[in-house]
Design a protein around this motif. Structure first.
Motif, mmCIF file in Angstrom:
data_model
loop_
_atom_site.group_PDB
_atom_site.id
_atom_site.type_symbol
_atom_site.label_atom_id
_atom_site.label_comp_id
_atom_site.label_asym_id
_atom_site.label_seq_id
_atom_site.Cartn_x
_atom_site.Cartn_y
_atom_site.Cartn_z
ATOM 1 N N ARG A 5 0.835 -1.211 0.000
ATOM 2 C CA ARG A 5 0.000 0.000 0.000
ATOM 3 C C ARG A 5 0.868 1.259 0.000
ATOM 4 N NH1 ARG A 5 -3.684 2.669 -2.017
ATOM 5 N NH2 ARG A 5 -4.724 4.142 -0.676
ATOM 6 N N ASP A 6 1.968 1.255 0.789
ATOM 7 C CA ASP A 6 2.885 2.399 0.793
ATOM 8 C C ASP A 6 3.445 2.641 -0.603
ATOM 9 O OD1 ASP A 6 2.652 2.799 3.553
ATOM 10 O OD2 ASP A 6 4.376 1.506 3.999
ATOM 11 N N VAL A 7 3.880 1.575 -1.245
ATOM 12 C CA VAL A 7 4.451 1.693 -2.589
ATOM 13 C C VAL A 7 3.409 2.248 -3.557
ATOM 14 C CG1 VAL A 7 5.436 0.405 -4.532
ATOM 15 C CG2 VAL A 7 6.171 -0.097 -2.187
ATOM 16 N N GLU A 8 2.178 1.802 -3.453
ATOM 17 C CA GLU A 8 1.108 2.318 -4.318
ATOM 18 C C GLU A 8 0.879 3.810 -4.072
ATOM 19 O OE1 GLU A 8 -2.166 -0.264 -3.398
ATOM 20 O OE2 GLU A 8 -1.294 -1.953 -4.494
ATOM 21 N N ILE A 9 0.881 4.212 -2.811
ATOM 22 C CA ILE A 9 0.688 5.636 -2.485
ATOM 23 C C ILE A 9 1.837 6.466 -3.025
ATOM 24 C CG2 ILE A 9 0.642 7.299 -0.576
ATOM 25 C CD1 ILE A 9 -0.950 5.167 1.012
ATOM 26 N N TRP A 10 3.073 6.010 -2.796
ATOM 27 C CA TRP A 10 4.229 6.763 -3.278
ATOM 28 C C TRP A 10 4.251 6.838 -4.797
ATOM 29 C CZ3 TRP A 10 7.888 3.576 0.289
ATOM 30 C CH2 TRP A 10 7.709 3.975 1.605
ATOM 31 N N THR A 11 3.870 5.765 -5.458
ATOM 32 C CA THR A 11 3.816 5.759 -6.922
ATOM 33 C C THR A 11 2.793 6.781 -7.412
ATOM 34 O OG1 THR A 11 4.518 3.458 -7.018
ATOM 35 C CG2 THR A 11 3.398 4.331 -8.962
ATOM 36 N N ALA A 12 1.638 6.805 -6.782
ATOM 37 C CA ALA A 12 0.595 7.778 -7.162
ATOM 38 C C ALA A 12 1.083 9.204 -6.913
ATOM 39 C CB ALA A 12 -0.687 7.502 -6.398
ATOM 40 N N TRP A 13 1.766 9.443 -5.799
ATOM 41 C CA TRP A 13 2.304 10.771 -5.516
ATOM 42 C C TRP A 13 3.335 11.168 -6.562
ATOM 43 C CZ3 TRP A 13 3.435 10.754 0.470
ATOM 44 C CH2 TRP A 13 2.243 10.910 1.162
ATOM 45 N N PHE A 14 4.221 10.237 -6.919
ATOM 46 C CA PHE A 14 5.234 10.551 -7.921
ATOM 47 C C PHE A 14 4.580 10.916 -9.248
ATOM 48 C CE2 PHE A 14 8.020 9.562 -11.447
ATOM 49 C CZ PHE A 14 9.140 10.310 -11.108
ATOM 50 N N GLU A 15 3.597 10.126 -9.675
ATOM 51 C CA GLU A 15 2.925 10.404 -10.945
ATOM 52 C C GLU A 15 2.218 11.758 -10.903
ATOM 53 O OE1 GLU A 15 3.597 8.766 -13.568
ATOM 54 O OE2 GLU A 15 4.614 7.127 -12.542
ATOM 55 N N ALA A 16 1.567 12.056 -9.782
ATOM 56 C CA ALA A 16 0.892 13.357 -9.644
ATOM 57 C C ALA A 16 1.911 14.493 -9.649
ATOM 58 C CB ALA A 16 0.064 13.383 -8.361
ATOM 59 N N PHE A 17 3.022 14.297 -8.955
ATOM 60 C CA PHE A 17 4.070 15.309 -8.928
ATOM 61 C C PHE A 17 4.632 15.542 -10.320
ATOM 62 C CE2 PHE A 17 8.651 16.177 -8.780
ATOM 63 C CZ PHE A 17 8.604 17.449 -8.246
ATOM 64 N N PHE A 18 4.979 14.450 -11.007
ATOM 65 C CA PHE A 18 5.596 14.644 -12.316
ATOM 66 C C PHE A 18 4.615 15.229 -13.321
ATOM 67 C CE2 PHE A 18 7.785 14.010 -16.237
ATOM 68 C CZ PHE A 18 9.040 14.485 -15.887
ATOM 69 N N VAL A 80 6.609 22.748 -7.237
ATOM 70 C CA VAL A 80 7.008 21.854 -6.143
ATOM 71 C C VAL A 80 6.304 22.285 -4.855
ATOM 72 C CG1 VAL A 80 8.933 21.137 -4.672
ATOM 73 C CG2 VAL A 80 9.197 21.151 -7.154
ATOM 74 N N ARG A 81 6.274 23.582 -4.588
ATOM 75 C CA ARG A 81 5.601 24.061 -3.384
ATOM 76 C C ARG A 81 4.117 23.717 -3.417
ATOM 77 N NH1 ARG A 81 2.435 27.344 -0.910
ATOM 78 N NH2 ARG A 81 2.941 28.205 1.112
ATOM 79 N N GLU A 82 3.463 23.932 -4.542
ATOM 80 C CA GLU A 82 2.036 23.594 -4.663
ATOM 81 C C GLU A 82 1.806 22.115 -4.338
ATOM 82 O OE1 GLU A 82 1.120 24.570 -8.686
ATOM 83 O OE2 GLU A 82 1.271 26.737 -8.344
ATOM 84 N N PHE A 83 2.662 21.266 -4.877
ATOM 85 C CA PHE A 83 2.523 19.833 -4.643
ATOM 86 C C PHE A 83 2.705 19.498 -3.163
ATOM 87 C CE2 PHE A 83 4.298 15.639 -4.031
ATOM 88 C CZ PHE A 83 3.357 14.851 -4.663
ATOM 89 N N VAL A 84 3.743 20.057 -2.561
ATOM 90 C CA VAL A 84 4.018 19.769 -1.152
ATOM 91 C C VAL A 84 2.850 20.206 -0.278
ATOM 92 C CG1 VAL A 84 5.504 20.394 0.809
ATOM 93 C CG2 VAL A 84 6.522 19.775 -1.381
#
Length: 139
Positions: A5-18, A80-84
């Motif tokens: 689940r952590d990996v899925e969340i981080w993957t989704a965050w990375f995709e949203a960030f990029f 980056v600030r908006e994302f954070v």
């Protein structure tokens, strides 16, 4: 320890960030290289320097990884600030820049030079490191 689940969340965050910063790169090639570079920074490369990352990405030199075209650093900072704030932060949070110096005795480390080392308040052979951390209270 990471769970699936952590990996899925981080993957989704990375995709949203990029997705948020992808438009800063004018063409698809630098966009794909930037995406691969960010993934390499988070990956299992033991030493994350330009040469190691270039080799990991299949490039002969770091020049290809850096790219030849400048992009808007102010726009990148803003995104980056908006994302954070949206995903990780607090609306009043700021990123605090912290610069540290690490004294070095050897000659093999990248970036070692005689330079001002703030912690010792003198010039010494050292490496400098810059990091950011979030703050909501001004410290």
């Amino acid at each position: 320890m990471e769970t699936q689940r952590d990996v899925e969340i981080w993957t989704a965050w990375f995709e949203a960030f990029f997705a948020r910063i992808a438009g800063l790169f004018g063409r698809v090639e630098p966009r794909l290289t930037a995406r691969a570079y960010l993934k390499a920074l988070m990956g299992a490369i033991e030493r994350k320097n330009g040469w190691q990352i270039a080799a990991y990405l299949g490039h002969r030199t770091p020049e290809r990884v850096k790219g030849g075209r400048a992009w808007g650093v102010d726009r990148l900072r803003d995104r980056v600030r908006e994302f954070v704030v949206e995903y990780l932060g607090h609306p009043l949070a700021v990123l605090v820049l912290d610069e540290r110096s690490f004294l070095k005795k050897g000659k093999m480390s990248v970036g070692v030079a005689a330079q001002y080392a703030g912690g010792t308040q003198r010039t010494a052979r050292s490496q400098s490191s810059r990091r950011t951390r979030p703050s909501t209270d001004g410290h």
